[in-house]
Design a protein around this motif. Structure first.
Motif, PDB file in Angstrom:
ATOM      1  N   PRO A  19     -28.044  22.982  31.401  1.00 36.50           N
ATOM      2  CA  PRO A  19     -27.243  22.370  30.330  1.00 36.50           C
ATOM      3  C   PRO A  19     -27.566  20.886  30.160  1.00 36.50           C
ATOM      4  CG  PRO A  19     -25.841  23.612  31.852  1.00 36.50           C
ATOM      5  CD  PRO A  19     -27.211  23.564  32.449  1.00 36.50           C
ATOM      6  N   SER A  20     -27.568  20.434  28.929  1.00 33.50           N
ATOM      7  CA  SER A  20     -27.829  19.015  28.686  1.00 33.50           C
ATOM      8  C   SER A  20     -26.695  18.210  29.316  1.00 33.50           C
ATOM      9  CB  SER A  20     -27.939  18.729  27.196  1.00 33.50           C
ATOM     10  OG  SER A  20     -26.715  19.017  26.557  1.00 33.50           O
ATOM     11  N   GLY A  21     -27.048  17.085  29.887  1.00 27.46           N
ATOM     12  CA  GLY A  21     -26.062  16.245  30.548  1.00 27.46           C
ATOM     13  C   GLY A  21     -25.762  16.628  31.980  1.00 27.46           C
ATOM     14  N   ALA A  22     -26.433  17.680  32.493  1.00 27.22           N
ATOM     15  CA  ALA A  22     -26.201  18.081  33.886  1.00 27.22           C
ATOM     16  C   ALA A  22     -26.701  16.985  34.819  1.00 27.22           C
ATOM     17  CB  ALA A  22     -26.922  19.393  34.182  1.00 27.22           C
ATOM     18  N   MET A  23     -25.978  16.760  35.895  1.00 27.44           N
ATOM     19  CA  MET A  23     -26.389  15.752  36.881  1.00 27.44           C
ATOM     20  C   MET A  23     -27.275  16.445  37.903  1.00 27.44           C
ATOM     21  SD  MET A  23     -23.090  13.318  37.124  1.00 27.44           S
ATOM     22  CE  MET A  23     -23.983  12.199  38.118  1.00 27.44           C
ATOM     23  N   ARG A  72     -40.448  22.443  38.120  1.00 32.87           N
ATOM     24  CA  ARG A  72     -39.764  22.034  39.344  1.00 32.87           C
ATOM     25  C   ARG A  72     -39.643  20.498  39.369  1.00 32.87           C
ATOM     26  NH1 ARG A  72     -39.222  25.949  42.986  1.00 32.87           N
ATOM     27  NH2 ARG A  72     -39.510  24.584  44.793  1.00 32.87           N
ATOM     28  N   THR A  73     -39.240  19.917  38.233  1.00 32.37           N
ATOM     29  CA  THR A  73     -39.240  18.466  38.074  1.00 32.37           C
ATOM     30  C   THR A  73     -37.993  17.771  38.605  1.00 32.37           C
ATOM     31  OG1 THR A  73     -38.374  18.729  35.840  1.00 32.37           O
ATOM     32  CG2 THR A  73     -40.775  18.525  36.073  1.00 32.37           C
ATOM     33  N   ASN A  74     -36.928  18.521  38.883  1.00 35.21           N
ATOM     34  CA  ASN A  74     -35.725  17.920  39.467  1.00 35.21           C
ATOM     35  C   ASN A  74     -34.930  18.995  40.202  1.00 35.21           C
ATOM     36  OD1 ASN A  74     -33.862  19.223  37.603  1.00 35.21           O
ATOM     37  ND2 ASN A  74     -34.496  17.716  36.064  1.00 35.21           N
ATOM     38  N   GLY A  75     -33.852  18.586  40.827  1.00 33.83           N
ATOM     39  CA  GLY A  75     -33.075  19.527  41.638  1.00 33.83           C
ATOM     40  C   GLY A  75     -32.522  20.700  40.847  1.00 33.83           C
ATOM     41  N   CYS A  76     -32.086  20.467  39.620  1.00 34.42           N
ATOM     42  CA  CYS A  76     -31.555  21.559  38.791  1.00 34.42           C
ATOM     43  C   CYS A  76     -32.644  22.565  38.435  1.00 34.42           C
ATOM     44  CB  CYS A  76     -30.928  20.995  37.518  1.00 34.42           C
ATOM     45  SG  CYS A  76     -29.472  19.987  37.790  1.00 34.42           S
TER      46      CYS A  76
END
Length: 160
Positions: free
Chosen positions: A108-112, A140-144
């Protein structure tokens, strides 16, 4: 009262039985028509799954490539088709850890998300899952995004 009701029912049945052969003789036998039966495919025909999985830059030459995955029954060129289909079926069911929603939906947009890099692997999944159109990209660019990728293992390969 009950005796009268039973006697009326027996008399009605006798009258109907006597008239049936006469009606059949006058009009001929009724044609025998096939009765359509539903075609069963797994639990529901809408659950048909057919996906094309394209994996690139995973760091594993055996994992990179294009795979076809079909479920109900499991098949295609996916190296672990049965396990992948089992995982997709598991993800479709609501549990205490999963809402049973689309595992192909984007973050989702805005997810931390944690700012960690999980590697340069990318994947694209196109096709049909449970009768719904799928066109999803993974990295695999970030934790989410790492968590999203890992949720779909073994549909997507295990990369480091």
């Amino acid at each position: 009262m009950l005796r009268r009701l039973a006697l009326t029912a027996v008399a009605s049945l006798a009258v109907l039985s006597a008239g049936a052969p006469a009606a059949t003789a006058a009009t001929g036998p009724l044609p025998l028509l096939p009765i359509p039966l539903p075609v069963l495919q797994g639990d529901d025909a809408t659950e048909k799954t057919q996906l094309r999985v394209t994996v690139s830059h995973s760091g594993d030459r055996e994992a990179d490539g294009v795979y076809e995955l079909r479920c109900l029954p499991a098949g295609g060129t996916h190296p672990v088709a049965q396990q992948a289909c089992d995982r997709l079926a598991e993800l479709a069911k609501p549990t205490d850890r999963s809402d049973g929603k689309d595992p192909f939906r984007p973050v989702p947009s805005g997810a931390m998300c944690t700012q960690q890099f999980g590697g340069s692997a990318t994947a694209r999944v196109i096709g049909t899952w449970r009768g719904q159109h799928v066109d999803a990209s993974f990295d695999r660019t970030n934790g989410c995004e790492i968590a999203r990728w890992n949720t779909l293992r073994p549909v997507l390969p295990n990369v480091r």
